[in-house]
Design an enzyme around this catalytic site. Structure first.
Site, PDB file in Angstrom:
ATOM      1  N   ASP A   1      -6.451  -7.277   4.345  1.00  0.00           N
ATOM      2  CA  ASP A   1      -7.537  -6.861   3.452  1.00  0.00           C
ATOM      3  C   ASP A   1      -8.282  -8.091   2.933  1.00  0.00           C
ATOM      4  O   ASP A   1      -9.508  -8.182   3.009  1.00  0.00           O
ATOM      5  CB  ASP A   1      -6.918  -6.074   2.286  1.00  0.00           C
TER       6      ASP A   1
ATOM      7  N   ASP B   1     -12.158  -9.947   4.207  1.00  0.00           N
ATOM      8  CA  ASP B   1     -13.297 -10.148   3.295  1.00  0.00           C
ATOM      9  C   ASP B   1     -13.700 -11.620   3.265  1.00  0.00           C
ATOM     10  O   ASP B   1     -14.888 -11.957   3.212  1.00  0.00           O
ATOM     11  CB  ASP B   1     -12.952  -9.695   1.861  1.00  0.00           C
TER      12      ASP B   1
ATOM     13  N   ASP C   1      -1.785 -18.432   2.656  1.00  0.00           N
ATOM     14  CA  ASP C   1      -2.647 -19.169   1.720  1.00  0.00           C
ATOM     15  C   ASP C   1      -3.328 -20.335   2.436  1.00  0.00           C
ATOM     16  O   ASP C   1      -4.549 -20.515   2.359  1.00  0.00           O
ATOM     17  CB  ASP C   1      -1.860 -19.628   0.482  1.00  0.00           C
TER      18      ASP C   1
ATOM     19  N   TYR D   1       0.808  -1.226   0.000  1.00  0.00           N
ATOM     20  CA  TYR D   1       0.000   0.000   0.000  1.00  0.00           C
ATOM     21  C   TYR D   1       0.838   1.272   0.000  1.00  0.00           C
ATOM     22  O   TYR D   1       0.298   2.375   0.082  1.00  0.00           O
ATOM     23  CB  TYR D   1      -0.965  -0.007   1.197  1.00  0.00           C
TER      24      TYR D   1
ATOM     25  N   LYS E   1       3.834 -14.862   4.366  1.00  0.00           N
ATOM     26  CA  LYS E   1       4.210 -15.744   3.263  1.00  0.00           C
ATOM     27  C   LYS E   1       5.732 -15.635   3.081  1.00  0.00           C
ATOM     28  O   LYS E   1       6.247 -15.269   2.020  1.00  0.00           O
ATOM     29  CB  LYS E   1       3.435 -15.397   1.984  1.00  0.00           C
TER      30      LYS E   1
END
Ligand SMILES: NC(=O)c1ccc[n+]([C@@H]2O[C@H](COP(=O)([O-])OP(=O)(O)OC[C@H]3O[C@@H](n4cnc5c(N)ncnc54)[C@H](O)[C@@H]3O)[C@@H](O)[C@H]2O)c1
Ligand SMILES: CC(C)[C@H](C(=O)O)[C@@H](O)C(=O)O
Length: 325
Positions: free
Chosen positions: A222, A226, A198, A119, A166
């Site tokens: 983020d 969701d 993941d 970001y 990760k």
């Protein structure tokens, strides 16, 4: 003292759910609400999605309640998060009695790093058809989010803390993230587990009850939040707080929902629950609890908006919540 709350409805259903939340806040506290503009409609008129005045007002207000922006969302919400000095994005995702959920046993809180990662906006086209993105992970920001996450877990009674990463691929950046978290955990005597993001997505989907607080780098937070919305009944239920040292901005996790905007059927719960987080932040703990329990009670008994299988309007649900207060 009367606190000033900046209200930025933005675009689409932001214009429907923010007034709903303001009417709930107005019923339990004596804030001075100041409204400011941002979003696609402002860009269409002025060429800029986020007027300087809105940015400055957010920086100066005691707290800000934001709705959603559309295509310009990144140009609006990312600077507004900066305006309030936010370093942590707190995203609770829990199921509610009476609301049909894929995983009714979900009670998760994502503590998302809110300043860096991908970001930072460092992207370029270095050659025709060749593009790059720089992912920034610093020890300072990673330690800060870890401290906040561990403290949040302790204060809110969560035993399980998971750190998403990760580092098997992003060895240097997520390697740094893990080292920073480890240093904070060691200094404070905190237990936690590391999880590849993941695989974590799958585990959250299958067994959310095994998780509590999830500390995440920015983009992972983020996406995982969701995903968690999908576990509990949809984006209409997820509030969030963008927390800074002494200022904060509250917003639903959802966007402007152009597919239902203007129909008056958006679920106001996420924004009203964001309002409860705002109340808590400003020291109105009892009022926050009252708002939460009113929302829970209406989610259980109805009326409900169409996303939750009902046929009520945003206004019907809001009126029912205000009645419960
Ligand atoms: N913080 C923000 O301002 C923000 C966040 C995400 C997306 N966006 C923007 O929103 C626009 C739409 O994006 P999207 O469709 O990916 O995400 P979205 O969150 O707007 O909508 C996703 C789906 O969830 C539903 N939904 C969302 N909130 C709801 C609510 N309160 N009640 C009932 N249903 C709800 C929508 O109808 C849609 O089907 C895009 O322009 C995007 O840039 C803004
Ligand atoms: C619109 C976008 C900039 C924003 C984000 O990525 O933080 C959104 O997805 C969110 O979750 O609030």
């Amino acid at each position: 003292m009367t606190e000033t709350v900046l209200v930025v409805p933005g675009d689409g259903i932001g214009k429907e759910v923010v007034p709903a939340a303001v009417s709930v806040l107005d019923a339990v506290a004596d804030f001075e609400f100041v409204e400011a503009e941002a979003g696609d409609h402002v860009k269409a008129e002025t060429g800029e999605a986020l007027p300087d005045e809105t940015y400055e007002r957010a920086a100066e207000a005691d707290a800000t309640l934001f709705g959603a922006a559309g295509e310009t969302a990144a140009d609006v919400i990312l600077p507004l998060r900066q305006a309030v000095g936010s370093f942590a994005n707190v995203r609770p995702a829990r199921s509610y009695p009476g609301v049909e959920a894929l995983r009714p046993e979900t009670d998760l809180v994502f503590i998302r790093e809110n300043t860096e990662g991908v970001y930072k906006g460092i992207e370029s086209e270095i050659d025709d058809g060749v593009t790059t993105l720089t992912r920034v992970i610093t020890d300072d920001a990673s330690q800060k989010i870890a401290e906040y996450g561990f403290e949040y877990a302790d204060e809110n009674g969560y035993d399980d803390v998971t750190v998403a990463h990760k580092a098997n691929v992003m060895r240097t950046t997520d390697g740094q993230f893990l080292d920073s978290v480890a240093a904070v955990a060691e200094a404070g005597g905190h237990d936690y587990e590391e999880a590849l993001m993941d695989a974590l997505a799958m585990h959250l989907l299958l067994r959310p009850e095994e998780y509590g607080v999830v500390i995440c780098p920015n983009l992972a937070g983020d996406m995982l939040s969701d995903l968690a919305a999908g576990l509990v009944g949809g984006l209409g239920l997820l509030p969030s707080a963008n927390v800074g040292e002494d200022n904060a901005l509250f917003e639903p996790v959802h966007g402007s929902a152009p597919d239902i905007a203007g129909e008056g059927v958006a679920n106001p719960a996420a924004t009203i629950l964001s309002g409860a987080m705002l109340l808590e932040h400003l020291g109105y703990g009892e009022e926050a609890a009252t708002v939460r329990s009113a929302v829970e009670s209406v989610l259980e008994s109805g009326p409900r908006t169409p996303d939750l299988g009902g046929d009520a309007s945003t206004e019907d649900v809001t009126a029912a919540i205000v009645d419960e207060l």
